[in-house]
Design a protein around this motif. Structure first.
Motif, PDB file in Angstrom:
ATOM      1  N   PHE A 226       1.775  14.134   2.187  1.00 35.84           N
ATOM      2  CA  PHE A 226       1.235  13.409   1.036  1.00 35.84           C
ATOM      3  C   PHE A 226       2.299  12.563   0.342  1.00 35.84           C
ATOM      4  N   GLU A 227       3.435  13.152   0.040  1.00 35.20           N
ATOM      5  CA  GLU A 227       4.468  12.430  -0.708  1.00 35.20           C
ATOM      6  C   GLU A 227       4.967  11.217   0.065  1.00 35.20           C
ATOM      7  N   ASP A 228       5.231  11.390   1.357  1.00 36.65           N
ATOM      8  CA  ASP A 228       5.739  10.281   2.164  1.00 36.65           C
ATOM      9  C   ASP A 228       4.677   9.199   2.352  1.00 36.65           C
ATOM     10  N   ALA A 229       3.410   9.610   2.509  1.00 37.41           N
ATOM     11  CA  ALA A 229       2.336   8.632   2.674  1.00 37.41           C
ATOM     12  C   ALA A 229       2.157   7.795   1.407  1.00 37.41           C
ATOM     13  N   MET A 230       2.208   8.442   0.263  1.00 32.86           N
ATOM     14  CA  MET A 230       2.050   7.708  -0.986  1.00 32.86           C
ATOM     15  C   MET A 230       3.254   6.805  -1.244  1.00 32.86           C
ATOM     16  N   ASP A 231       4.435   7.267  -0.856  1.00 31.56           N
ATOM     17  CA  ASP A 231       5.626   6.426  -0.992  1.00 31.56           C
ATOM     18  C   ASP A 231       5.505   5.187  -0.111  1.00 31.56           C
ATOM     19  N   GLY A 232       5.019   5.392   1.124  1.00 30.05           N
ATOM     20  CA  GLY A 232       4.809   4.251   1.999  1.00 30.05           C
ATOM     21  C   GLY A 232       3.783   3.285   1.436  1.00 30.05           C
ATOM     22  N   TRP A 233       2.710   3.823   0.890  1.00 22.64           N
ATOM     23  CA  TRP A 233       1.657   3.011   0.278  1.00 22.64           C
ATOM     24  C   TRP A 233       2.241   2.135  -0.836  1.00 22.64           C
ATOM     25  N   ARG A 234       3.031   2.747  -1.705  1.00 21.93           N
ATOM     26  CA  ARG A 234       3.572   2.019  -2.856  1.00 21.93           C
ATOM     27  C   ARG A 234       4.633   0.992  -2.462  1.00 21.93           C
ATOM     28  N   ASN A 235       5.501   1.364  -1.525  1.00 22.36           N
ATOM     29  CA  ASN A 235       6.704   0.573  -1.284  1.00 22.36           C
ATOM     30  C   ASN A 235       6.723  -0.241   0.004  1.00 22.36           C
ATOM     31  N   HIS A 236       5.808   0.036   0.937  1.00 25.89           N
ATOM     32  CA  HIS A 236       5.910  -0.641   2.227  1.00 25.89           C
ATOM     33  C   HIS A 236       4.619  -1.325   2.675  1.00 25.89           C
ATOM     34  N   ALA A 237       3.545  -1.223   1.892  1.00 20.92           N
ATOM     35  CA  ALA A 237       2.288  -1.871   2.292  1.00 20.92           C
ATOM     36  C   ALA A 237       2.459  -3.386   2.377  1.00 20.92           C
ATOM     37  N   GLN A 238       3.357  -3.941   1.548  1.00 20.28           N
ATOM     38  CA  GLN A 238       3.566  -5.391   1.552  1.00 20.28           C
ATOM     39  C   GLN A 238       4.312  -5.869   2.793  1.00 20.28           C
ATOM     40  N   ASN A 239       4.803  -4.949   3.629  1.00 18.70           N
ATOM     41  CA  ASN A 239       5.466  -5.357   4.872  1.00 18.70           C
ATOM     42  C   ASN A 239       4.483  -5.924   5.883  1.00 18.70           C
ATOM     43  N   PHE A 240       3.213  -5.686   5.666  1.00 19.28           N
ATOM     44  CA  PHE A 240       2.186  -6.114   6.613  1.00 19.28           C
ATOM     45  C   PHE A 240       1.459  -7.336   6.067  1.00 19.28           C
ATOM     46  N   PRO A 241       1.009  -8.244   6.952  1.00 18.11           N
ATOM     47  CA  PRO A 241       0.428  -9.506   6.476  1.00 18.11           C
ATOM     48  C   PRO A 241      -0.885  -9.357   5.735  1.00 18.11           C
ATOM     49  N   ASP A 242      -1.697  -8.353   6.077  1.00 15.79           N
ATOM     50  CA  ASP A 242      -2.986  -8.152   5.420  1.00 15.79           C
ATOM     51  C   ASP A 242      -2.873  -7.009   4.428  1.00 15.79           C
ATOM     52  N   ASP A 243      -3.320  -7.240   3.203  1.00 14.37           N
ATOM     53  CA  ASP A 243      -3.139  -6.249   2.144  1.00 14.37           C
ATOM     54  C   ASP A 243      -3.882  -4.956   2.440  1.00 14.37           C
ATOM     55  N   ASN A 244      -5.156  -5.056   2.837  1.00 19.18           N
ATOM     56  CA  ASN A 244      -5.932  -3.848   3.104  1.00 19.18           C
ATOM     57  C   ASN A 244      -5.403  -3.089   4.318  1.00 19.18           C
ATOM     58  N   ASP A 245      -5.118  -3.806   5.404  1.00 20.22           N
ATOM     59  CA  ASP A 245      -4.551  -3.151   6.588  1.00 20.22           C
ATOM     60  C   ASP A 245      -3.174  -2.581   6.289  1.00 20.22           C
ATOM     61  N   GLY A 246      -2.409  -3.280   5.463  1.00 18.03           N
ATOM     62  CA  GLY A 246      -1.073  -2.809   5.124  1.00 18.03           C
ATOM     63  C   GLY A 246      -1.081  -1.464   4.434  1.00 18.03           C
ATOM     64  N   VAL A 247      -2.046  -1.256   3.546  1.00 19.05           N
ATOM     65  CA  VAL A 247      -2.172   0.034   2.858  1.00 19.05           C
ATOM     66  C   VAL A 247      -2.410   1.153   3.874  1.00 19.05           C
ATOM     67  N   ILE A 248      -3.294   0.910   4.840  1.00 16.39           N
ATOM     68  CA  ILE A 248      -3.609   1.925   5.854  1.00 16.39           C
ATOM     69  C   ILE A 248      -2.400   2.232   6.727  1.00 16.39           C
ATOM     70  N   LEU A 249      -1.733   1.188   7.210  1.00  8.05           N
ATOM     71  CA  LEU A 249      -0.611   1.390   8.126  1.00  8.05           C
ATOM     72  C   LEU A 249       0.592   1.999   7.422  1.00  8.05           C
ATOM     73  N   ALA A 250       0.839   1.596   6.191  1.00  6.59           N
ATOM     74  CA  ALA A 250       1.957   2.184   5.450  1.00  6.59           C
ATOM     75  C   ALA A 250       1.704   3.667   5.173  1.00  6.59           C
ATOM     76  N   ALA A 251       0.471   4.014   4.838  1.00 13.33           N
ATOM     77  CA  ALA A 251       0.130   5.420   4.611  1.00 13.33           C
ATOM     78  C   ALA A 251       0.216   6.209   5.910  1.00 13.33           C
ATOM     79  N   THR A 252      -0.207   5.610   7.021  1.00 15.94           N
ATOM     80  CA  THR A 252      -0.111   6.273   8.323  1.00 15.94           C
ATOM     81  C   THR A 252       1.335   6.561   8.671  1.00 15.94           C
ATOM     82  N   ALA A 253       2.199   5.565   8.479  1.00 20.38           N
ATOM     83  CA  ALA A 253       3.622   5.728   8.794  1.00 20.38           C
ATOM     84  C   ALA A 253       4.225   6.878   8.002  1.00 20.38           C
TER      85      ALA A 253
END
Length: 324
Positions: A226-253
């Motif tokens: 949970f902690e790492d997924a939420m951290d990825g969501w907050r800090n790394h979702a913008q690494n992906f070109p699509d905002d909605n897909d970025g949230v999913i992939l950052a949380a997955t990572a």
């Protein structure tokens, strides 16, 4: 009704998957193409009318059939209609054969075949990317596909079932995604949809997928780290070109501690200069381990745990409604 319809549709789809090339999908794609050719006038207000006919027309028809069955033949026939709708709009088997084939090729050490299968699946240029990049792209594409084919449909069907409009949610979500995807591509005769219609389709899809994508990411966080997924969501979702897909992939990572993101693959016919420009979009990676074939099992486990979690939640809400 929503819990039993979703459960039965998932079980049926696992037991007897629908062929990816079938009459239903073909007719729906022809419908989307026909409406755009007939009503696309290249102006924004007409584009919204075109989108509404494409997406809302079939959704209203599906709801009318549901009501006709429920009030004419009984709730059991309405449930059967809902299961049939979910069977063609929701399910892993609509894309999992690509994932399975590439995984088996990599497990056999046949990276050339894995690259070919990846290129055919996503219609991209793969080149000689290394094994870890094959795995990374397969995981990214598979998680987005799982969201769009399972969790997105699941969310809108369950959410609108609260007010008795479950079929509308499932049909609108799938057709919104299909229209957005198809109208970005040239048609079989080489023509393209207008910029106004493409823009409307994109805006509708982004809005339709905004909440489901975040619910999917939240589910991955709950059943993963949970902690790492939420951290990825907050800090790394913008690494992906699509905002909605970025949230999913950052949380997955973050959920399974794997490195995702990086230079995208080029579309067929895209030259090196265009590819270099695209690589600047979403070129950063998340923290985590280098993707390996063994991570495929973790990805599958993450997805299935999330499915079970949401099924349990819907079941509890259904029981509470029955008791109340």
């Amino acid at each position: 009704m929503s819990f039993f319809a979703i459960l039965l549709a998932l079980v049926l789809e696992q037991a007897r998957p629908l062929n990816p090339v079938n009459a239903i999908y073909t007719r729906v794609e022809r419908w989307v193409s026909w409406v755009s050719r007939t009503f696309d006038a290249g102006v924004r207000h007409q584009a919204w009318v075109t989108w509404g006919i494409t997406v809302l027309g079939p959704a209203i028809l599906a709801m009318l059939v549901h009501w006709g069955l429920e009030f004419g033949l009984g709730w059991l026939f309405a449930v059967m209609w809902n299961v049939a709708l979910l069977y063609v709009t929701l399910g892993f088997r609509q894309f999992s054969h690509h994932f399975t084939a590439i995984r088996e090729a990599l497990e056999e050490g046949n990276e050339t075949k894995a690259r070919e299968l990846l290129a055919q699946w996503q219609q991209v240029q793969v080149g000689q990317i290394p094994r870890s990049e094959i795995v990374r792209h397969v995981i990214e594409y598979s998680m987005i596909a799982a969201h769009r084919h399972v969790f997105g449909v699941f969310f809108w069907y369950a959410a609108l079932s609260i007010i008795g409009l479950g079929p509308v949610g499932a049909v609108v979500y799938r057709l919104t995604e299909l229209a957005h995807r198809r109208w970005q591509e040239p048609t079989s005769d080489g023509s393209v949809t207008s910029e106004a219609l493409r823009s409307v389709a994109t805006r509708a899809w982004v809005a339709m997928d905004w909440l489901p994508s975040r619910m999917t990411a939240l589910g991955f966080a709950i059943v993963g780290s949970f902690e790492d997924a939420m951290d990825g969501w907050r800090n790394h979702a913008q690494n992906f070109p699509d905002d909605n897909d970025g949230v999913i992939l950052a949380a997955t990572a973050g959920a399974i501690n794997i490195r995702l993101g990086g230079a995208p693959l080029k579309a067929p016919g895209e030259d090196a200069e265009d590819g270099a420009a695209n690589a600047t979009i979403g070129g950063s990676s998340t923290p985590g381990r280098v993707p390996e074939v063994a991570h495929f099992a973790q990805v599958v486990g993450l997805v299935w745990r999330t499915v079970i979690m949401w099924l349990v939640l819907v079941a509890l809400l259904t029981m509470a409604n029955l008791v109340g």
